[in-house]
Design a protein around this motif. Sequence first.
Motif, PDB file in Angstrom:
ATOM      1  N   SER A 108     123.239 -15.724  79.936  1.00  0.00           N
ATOM      2  CA  SER A 108     122.135 -14.938  79.271  1.00  0.00           C
ATOM      3  C   SER A 108     122.645 -13.560  79.074  1.00  0.00           C
ATOM      4  O   SER A 108     123.493 -13.415  80.008  1.00  0.00           O
ATOM      5  N   PRO A 109     121.819 -12.739  78.322  1.00  0.00           N
ATOM      6  CA  PRO A 109     122.454 -11.432  78.396  1.00  0.00           C
ATOM      7  C   PRO A 109     122.111 -10.683  79.631  1.00  0.00           C
ATOM      8  O   PRO A 109     122.757  -9.727  80.233  1.00  0.00           O
ATOM      9  N   GLU A 110     120.824 -11.263  80.225  1.00  0.00           N
ATOM     10  CA  GLU A 110     120.661 -10.787  81.692  1.00  0.00           C
ATOM     11  C   GLU A 110     121.892 -11.002  82.735  1.00  0.00           C
ATOM     12  O   GLU A 110     121.973 -10.031  83.688  1.00  0.00           O
ATOM     13  N   SER A 111     122.516 -12.087  82.446  1.00  0.00           N
ATOM     14  CA  SER A 111     123.583 -12.347  83.269  1.00  0.00           C
ATOM     15  C   SER A 111     124.565 -11.491  83.234  1.00  0.00           C
ATOM     16  O   SER A 111     125.731 -11.402  84.059  1.00  0.00           O
ATOM     17  N   LEU A 112     124.933 -10.677  82.191  1.00  0.00           N
ATOM     18  CA  LEU A 112     125.747  -9.683  81.938  1.00  0.00           C
ATOM     19  C   LEU A 112     125.410  -8.370  81.439  1.00  0.00           C
ATOM     20  O   LEU A 112     126.157  -7.564  81.002  1.00  0.00           O
ATOM     21  N   ALA A 113     124.022  -8.144  82.170  1.00  0.00           N
ATOM     22  CA  ALA A 113     123.510  -6.771  81.767  1.00  0.00           C
ATOM     23  C   ALA A 113     124.437  -5.515  82.146  1.00  0.00           C
ATOM     24  O   ALA A 113     124.529  -4.474  81.216  1.00  0.00           O
ATOM     25  N   ASP A 114     125.100  -5.568  83.272  1.00  0.00           N
ATOM     26  CA  ASP A 114     125.686  -4.450  83.842  1.00  0.00           C
ATOM     27  C   ASP A 114     126.913  -4.260  82.738  1.00  0.00           C
ATOM     28  O   ASP A 114     127.362  -3.174  82.354  1.00  0.00           O
ATOM     29  N   PHE A 122     121.729 -16.654  72.704  1.00  0.00           N
ATOM     30  CA  PHE A 122     122.529 -15.881  73.482  1.00  0.00           C
ATOM     31  C   PHE A 122     123.569 -14.916  72.283  1.00  0.00           C
ATOM     32  O   PHE A 122     123.275 -13.784  72.588  1.00  0.00           O
ATOM     33  N   VAL A 123     123.936 -15.575  71.410  1.00  0.00           N
ATOM     34  CA  VAL A 123     124.546 -14.823  70.482  1.00  0.00           C
ATOM     35  C   VAL A 123     123.821 -13.744  69.575  1.00  0.00           C
ATOM     36  O   VAL A 123     124.126 -12.433  69.323  1.00  0.00           O
ATOM     37  N   ARG A 124     122.442 -14.356  69.294  1.00  0.00           N
ATOM     38  CA  ARG A 124     121.678 -13.471  68.619  1.00  0.00           C
ATOM     39  C   ARG A 124     121.035 -12.552  69.228  1.00  0.00           C
ATOM     40  O   ARG A 124     121.208 -11.126  68.663  1.00  0.00           O
ATOM     41  N   ALA A 125     121.058 -12.569  70.478  1.00  0.00           N
ATOM     42  CA  ALA A 125     120.419 -11.498  71.516  1.00  0.00           C
ATOM     43  C   ALA A 125     121.569 -10.416  71.542  1.00  0.00           C
ATOM     44  O   ALA A 125     121.087  -9.151  71.318  1.00  0.00           O
ATOM     45  N   LEU A 126     123.067 -10.647  71.524  1.00  0.00           N
ATOM     46  CA  LEU A 126     123.870  -9.971  71.640  1.00  0.00           C
ATOM     47  C   LEU A 126     124.134  -9.106  70.340  1.00  0.00           C
ATOM     48  O   LEU A 126     124.267  -7.739  70.180  1.00  0.00           O
ATOM     49  N   GLU A 127     124.167  -9.871  69.404  1.00  0.00           N
ATOM     50  CA  GLU A 127     124.172  -9.178  68.130  1.00  0.00           C
ATOM     51  C   GLU A 127     123.017  -8.202  67.534  1.00  0.00           C
ATOM     52  O   GLU A 127     123.414  -7.157  66.715  1.00  0.00           O
ATOM     53  N   ALA A 128     121.936  -8.577  67.959  1.00  0.00           N
ATOM     54  CA  ALA A 128     120.830  -7.659  67.824  1.00  0.00           C
ATOM     55  C   ALA A 128     121.037  -6.191  68.653  1.00  0.00           C
ATOM     56  O   ALA A 128     120.497  -5.262  68.184  1.00  0.00           O
ATOM     57  N   ARG A 129     121.972  -6.121  69.632  1.00  0.00           N
ATOM     58  CA  ARG A 129     122.330  -4.867  70.026  1.00  0.00           C
ATOM     59  C   ARG A 129     123.474  -4.329  69.529  1.00  0.00           C
ATOM     60  O   ARG A 129     123.960  -3.397  70.203  1.00  0.00           O
ATOM     61  N   GLY A 130     123.999  -4.825  68.394  1.00  0.00           N
ATOM     62  CA  GLY A 130     125.170  -4.465  67.812  1.00  0.00           C
ATOM     63  C   GLY A 130     126.557  -4.949  68.441  1.00  0.00           C
ATOM     64  O   GLY A 130     127.547  -4.196  68.336  1.00  0.00           O
ATOM     65  N   ILE A 131     126.464  -5.989  69.527  1.00  0.00           N
ATOM     66  CA  ILE A 131     127.713  -6.275  70.068  1.00  0.00           C
ATOM     67  C   ILE A 131     128.068  -7.800  69.527  1.00  0.00           C
ATOM     68  O   ILE A 131     127.216  -8.863  69.621  1.00  0.00           O
ATOM     69  N   GLY A 132     129.055  -7.984  69.007  1.00  0.00           N
ATOM     70  CA  GLY A 132     129.470  -9.390  68.606  1.00  0.00           C
ATOM     71  C   GLY A 132     129.879 -10.207  69.623  1.00  0.00           C
ATOM     72  O   GLY A 132     130.052  -9.710  70.975  1.00  0.00           O
ATOM     73  N   VAL A 133     130.061 -11.766  69.477  1.00  0.00           N
ATOM     74  CA  VAL A 133     130.469 -12.560  70.554  1.00  0.00           C
ATOM     75  C   VAL A 133     131.675 -13.315  70.058  1.00  0.00           C
ATOM     76  O   VAL A 133     131.613 -13.671  69.002  1.00  0.00           O
ATOM     77  N   GLU A 134     132.718 -13.174  70.704  1.00  0.00           N
ATOM     78  CA  GLU A 134     133.770 -14.121  70.406  1.00  0.00           C
ATOM     79  C   GLU A 134     134.230 -15.071  71.475  1.00  0.00           C
ATOM     80  O   GLU A 134     134.568 -14.515  72.554  1.00  0.00           O
ATOM     81  N   ALA A 135     134.031 -16.118  71.308  1.00  0.00           N
ATOM     82  CA  ALA A 135     134.029 -17.149  72.435  1.00  0.00           C
ATOM     83  C   ALA A 135     135.315 -18.072  72.059  1.00  0.00           C
ATOM     84  O   ALA A 135     135.917 -18.339  70.860  1.00  0.00           O
ATOM     85  N   MET A 136     136.162 -18.281  73.192  1.00  0.00           N
ATOM     86  CA  MET A 136     137.361 -19.015  73.130  1.00  0.00           C
ATOM     87  C   MET A 136     137.606 -19.537  74.548  1.00  0.00           C
ATOM     88  O   MET A 136     137.050 -19.073  75.608  1.00  0.00           O
ATOM     89  N   ASP A 137     138.600 -20.606  74.730  1.00  0.00           N
ATOM     90  CA  ASP A 137     138.669 -21.029  76.073  1.00  0.00           C
ATOM     91  C   ASP A 137     139.320 -19.944  76.862  1.00  0.00           C
ATOM     92  O   ASP A 137     139.839 -18.959  76.217  1.00  0.00           O
ATOM     93  N   SER A 138     139.256 -19.995  78.260  1.00  0.00           N
ATOM     94  CA  SER A 138     139.562 -18.783  79.067  1.00  0.00           C
ATOM     95  C   SER A 138     141.002 -18.470  79.103  1.00  0.00           C
ATOM     96  O   SER A 138     141.550 -17.316  79.138  1.00  0.00           O
ATOM     97  N   ARG A 139     142.110 -19.339  78.961  1.00  0.00           N
ATOM     98  CA  ARG A 139     143.371 -19.074  78.609  1.00  0.00           C
ATOM     99  C   ARG A 139     143.565 -18.133  77.431  1.00  0.00           C
ATOM    100  O   ARG A 139     144.355 -17.153  77.498  1.00  0.00           O
ATOM    101  N   ALA A 140     142.928 -18.554  76.265  1.00  0.00           N
ATOM    102  CA  ALA A 140     142.972 -17.752  75.238  1.00  0.00           C
ATOM    103  C   ALA A 140     142.699 -16.429  75.214  1.00  0.00           C
ATOM    104  O   ALA A 140     142.986 -15.287  74.847  1.00  0.00           O
ATOM    105  N   ALA A 141     141.442 -16.329  75.885  1.00  0.00           N
ATOM    106  CA  ALA A 141     140.453 -15.176  75.908  1.00  0.00           C
ATOM    107  C   ALA A 141     141.542 -14.049  76.959  1.00  0.00           C
ATOM    108  O   ALA A 141     141.546 -12.823  76.550  1.00  0.00           O
ATOM    109  N   ALA A 142     142.183 -14.777  78.090  1.00  0.00           N
ATOM    110  CA  ALA A 142     142.860 -13.757  78.703  1.00  0.00           C
ATOM    111  C   ALA A 142     144.207 -12.996  77.905  1.00  0.00           C
ATOM    112  O   ALA A 142     144.555 -12.086  78.202  1.00  0.00           O
TER     113      ALA A 142
END
Length: 126
Positions: free
Chosen positions: A54-60, A86-106
């Motif tokens: 959730s957005p709260e789990s990443l608040a900081d 989750f994606v809508r909540a972040l986009e409402a804050r003006g923050i996009g979400v790019e999801a990918m497997d963690s190897r690709a993210a690193a």
Amino acid sequence: MQIDRASGSGPAITGFSPNGYKVEAGTFRGVYRALTITPDSVEEWDAPAFDALSPESLADLLAGDPRPEFLLLGTGATMRRPAPAFVRALEARGIGVEAMDSRAAARAWAVLRGEGRWVVGALYPL
């Protein structure tokens, strides 16, 4: 796997394995099982179950100044889509979400920081 260090400033993910992510840059040195990362910091992350994210789990992480362009979400060993709410909540804050497997993210973290992009990351363990 080793990753070549990009020219961006801040912590760099220099390798990863099932045991965690290796991070190096100045005072940022260590191996993290799951992590959150910004251009200024890296922290061990007590990641919730993926379906409970959730957005709260990443608040900081998301409260930084300047506001991140987007969240680079490493979803673990395989690519998973975060909940639409989750994606809508972040986009409402003006923050996009790019999801990918963690190897690709690193790997993407190094490229994006090399471009000087102001992004944040949350990477689930492999």
